[in-house]
Design a protein around this motif. Sequence first.
Motif, short mmCIF file in Angstrom:
data_model
loop_
_atom_site.label_atom_id
_atom_site.label_comp_id
_atom_site.label_asym_id
_atom_site.label_seq_id
_atom_site.Cartn_x
_atom_site.Cartn_y
_atom_site.Cartn_z
N SER A 1 -7.84 8.21 3.23
CA SER A 1 -7.00 7.01 3.20
C SER A 1 -5.51 7.34 3.19
N GLY A 2 -5.19 8.62 3.31
CA GLY A 2 -3.79 9.00 3.37
C GLY A 2 -3.22 9.56 2.09
N GLY A 3 -4.07 9.75 1.07
CA GLY A 3 -3.61 10.31 -0.21
C GLY A 3 -4.34 11.59 -0.55
N MET A 4 -4.19 12.00 -1.80
CA MET A 4 -4.84 13.22 -2.27
C MET A 4 -5.81 12.89 -3.40
N ALA A 5 -6.99 13.44 -3.30
CA ALA A 5 -7.98 13.31 -4.37
C ALA A 5 -7.86 14.51 -5.29
N LYS A 6 -7.84 14.28 -6.59
CA LYS A 6 -7.71 15.36 -7.57
C LYS A 6 -8.90 15.35 -8.51
N MET A 7 -9.47 16.54 -8.77
CA MET A 7 -10.55 16.65 -9.74
C MET A 7 -9.94 16.66 -11.14
N LEU A 8 -10.36 15.70 -11.96
CA LEU A 8 -9.79 15.51 -13.28
C LEU A 8 -10.58 16.30 -14.33
N PRO A 9 -10.01 16.49 -15.52
CA PRO A 9 -10.72 17.23 -16.57
C PRO A 9 -12.04 16.60 -16.99
#
Length: 425
Positions: A350-358
């Motif tokens: 979608s044009g953003g960044m996915a981050k794996m959270l704690p």
Amino acid sequence: MKKSSWLKTVLCTALVSAMPYAMAADDTIKVGVLHSLSGSMAISESALKDTVLMLIDEQNKKGGVLGKKLEPVVVDPASNWPLFAEKARELLAKDKVSVTFGGWTSVSRKSVLPVYEELNGILFYPVQWEGQESSKNIFYTGATPNQQAIPAVDYLLEQGIQRFALLGTDYVYPRTTNKLLEAYLVSKGVNKDDIMVNYTPFSFSDWQSIVADVKKFASSGKKTAVVSTINGDANVPFYKELANQNVTPEQLPVIAFSVGEQELQGVDTKPLVGHLAAWNYFQSVDTADNQKFIQAWKTYRKDDKAVTNDPMEATYIGFNMWVKAVEKAGTTETDAVSKALIGIEVPNLSGGMAKMLPNHDISKPVLIGEIQEDGQFAIVQQTELVNGEAWSPYLPESKNLIADWTDPVNCGAYDTVAKTCTSQK
């Protein structure tokens, strides 16, 4: 030749002959694919199996991972929840997979969870879910309730909806999500009498009386909407019955959490135009990465009409996170990869960044879409990135709980008031 010398020669020859095969096996990284290819959930899960295979094929063309080719190991748990656990154990204990991508329903995830914890494997779970859980061995790339259900209800409230019919398939995800939504709606001033809840079995098809009941519930004069956690192939007859009873989105809008482009391929969508779905991705997203993904999918399937959907994007995100974490860790060993995964960022579609959270959830935008005649969705609302919450603050049993798999907490259910790690409910 003496018998002992002959035997030694035979054994040596056999060992040498076997070495290329052993080396070939050692030279691959096995990837488990645990999706239903038959039964009630095949309508949704079959595409995810092919998504993983496509991603593996693309990665192998790039040289694999750590200089090794990826080898898929596909099993069919057949929409049978105990069989999910059996197939998961087979993947980990027999096939020795380094990672698994799989599951759709929460009951399938809960079935395999103790297996992955016992045998210390990694599972990427790519579908929206109810939260109220966090496992050190599962990475949840689907939406938590605060990334789908809550924003969907907020959207309906903004549209002036006053009554809510919560219709779901009878298993853990709809029941937990609707329990949470009831508490949330009451906190927003909605009267309990203005909330209707109904559950039906998997593959349910006789919707006539239930749709009639919903229409009666909606006849009070208050603006009413259906919030649907109906899952799998039961969606096809549900939407057909809405059309049969002339239920229009202007009179009674439906917002679904488990209906995407894949499910709508089996439905005449013309009577459904204007009904809604809440996801974190739609095929209609207009970005260069998404167009590339769609074209790759159509090419892989050899079908210009093949569609993409939200759990496919979640699979794409999870796969790319795993590859990046393995390369960062320099190994496929579970503990090292799990540690490396936290903080990993990859592009979403979608044009953003996915981050794996704690907490092993990820960051995602929330999208509300309207069904169009071609089975696609017109996006009517999109949020900024929202971090997934493993535990809901709207339920008394979890309002003080968080998940954090980093030191010093390192716990899936940490009580922030008592300052202790509790057992999960």
